[in-house]
Scaffold this motif. Sequence first.
Motif, PDB file in Angstrom:
ATOM      1  N   UNK A  78       0.816  -1.215   0.000  1.00 38.25           N
ATOM      2  CA  UNK A  78       0.000   0.000   0.000  1.00 38.25           C
ATOM      3  C   UNK A  78       0.845   1.258   0.000  1.00 38.25           C
ATOM      4  N   UNK A  79       1.919   1.250   0.784  1.00 40.29           N
ATOM      5  CA  UNK A  79       2.818   2.413   0.811  1.00 40.29           C
ATOM      6  C   UNK A  79       3.513   2.592  -0.532  1.00 40.29           C
ATOM      7  N   UNK A  80       3.849   1.487  -1.194  1.00 43.46           N
ATOM      8  CA  UNK A  80       4.469   1.570  -2.516  1.00 43.46           C
ATOM      9  C   UNK A  80       3.503   2.173  -3.533  1.00 43.46           C
ATOM     10  N   UNK A  81       2.242   1.745  -3.484  1.00 48.22           N
ATOM     11  CA  UNK A  81       1.241   2.333  -4.385  1.00 48.22           C
ATOM     12  C   UNK A  81       1.068   3.828  -4.127  1.00 48.22           C
ATOM     13  N   UNK A  82       1.029   4.221  -2.870  1.00 44.22           N
ATOM     14  CA  UNK A  82       0.897   5.639  -2.544  1.00 44.22           C
ATOM     15  C   UNK A  82       2.119   6.426  -3.024  1.00 44.22           C
ATOM     16  N   UNK A  83       3.301   5.832  -2.902  1.00 44.88           N
ATOM     17  CA  UNK A  83       4.520   6.492  -3.385  1.00 44.88           C
ATOM     18  C   UNK A  83       4.490   6.672  -4.902  1.00 44.88           C
ATOM     19  N   UNK A  84       4.098   5.618  -5.625  1.00 42.68           N
ATOM     20  CA  UNK A  84       4.037   5.748  -7.084  1.00 42.68           C
ATOM     21  C   UNK A  84       2.970   6.754  -7.508  1.00 42.68           C
ATOM     22  N   UNK A  85       1.882   6.841  -6.754  1.00 39.98           N
ATOM     23  CA  UNK A  85       0.854   7.837  -7.068  1.00 39.98           C
ATOM     24  C   UNK A  85       1.389   9.245  -6.864  1.00 39.98           C
TER      25      UNK A  85
END
Length: 113
Positions: A15-22
């Motif tokens: 989830x943190x990786x998705x938020x970072x890529x966003x």
Amino acid sequence: MTVWQWISAVLILFGATLALTASIAIVRFPDTLTRMHAATKPQVVGLILVLEGAAIELVGHGNVWALVLVGLFTLITAPVVAHLISRTAYREQRHRDGLLTVNELGDTIDSVD
């Protein structure tokens, strides 16, 4: 570590990786409509995954219901905000030319004005 703690850790990291890529996409994308997509879809999915991971860690506590409420409010408000941003961007012509292949909103706005 137990299996549930591993599952929780994986969910939080993904989830943190998705938020970072966003967040990177918001900075890198060229126009408002593509930035709006990056700000809503992966950001919301990333937040939901982080909340699920935190809920697994907090099983049995009263705080789990607060996480459920945060997730529900995010799922309810994110599409509304994205819709309002996209309408405003369209009206102010903040999109790339040729990006919209079907312009249904243009006829609606012209008939209202």
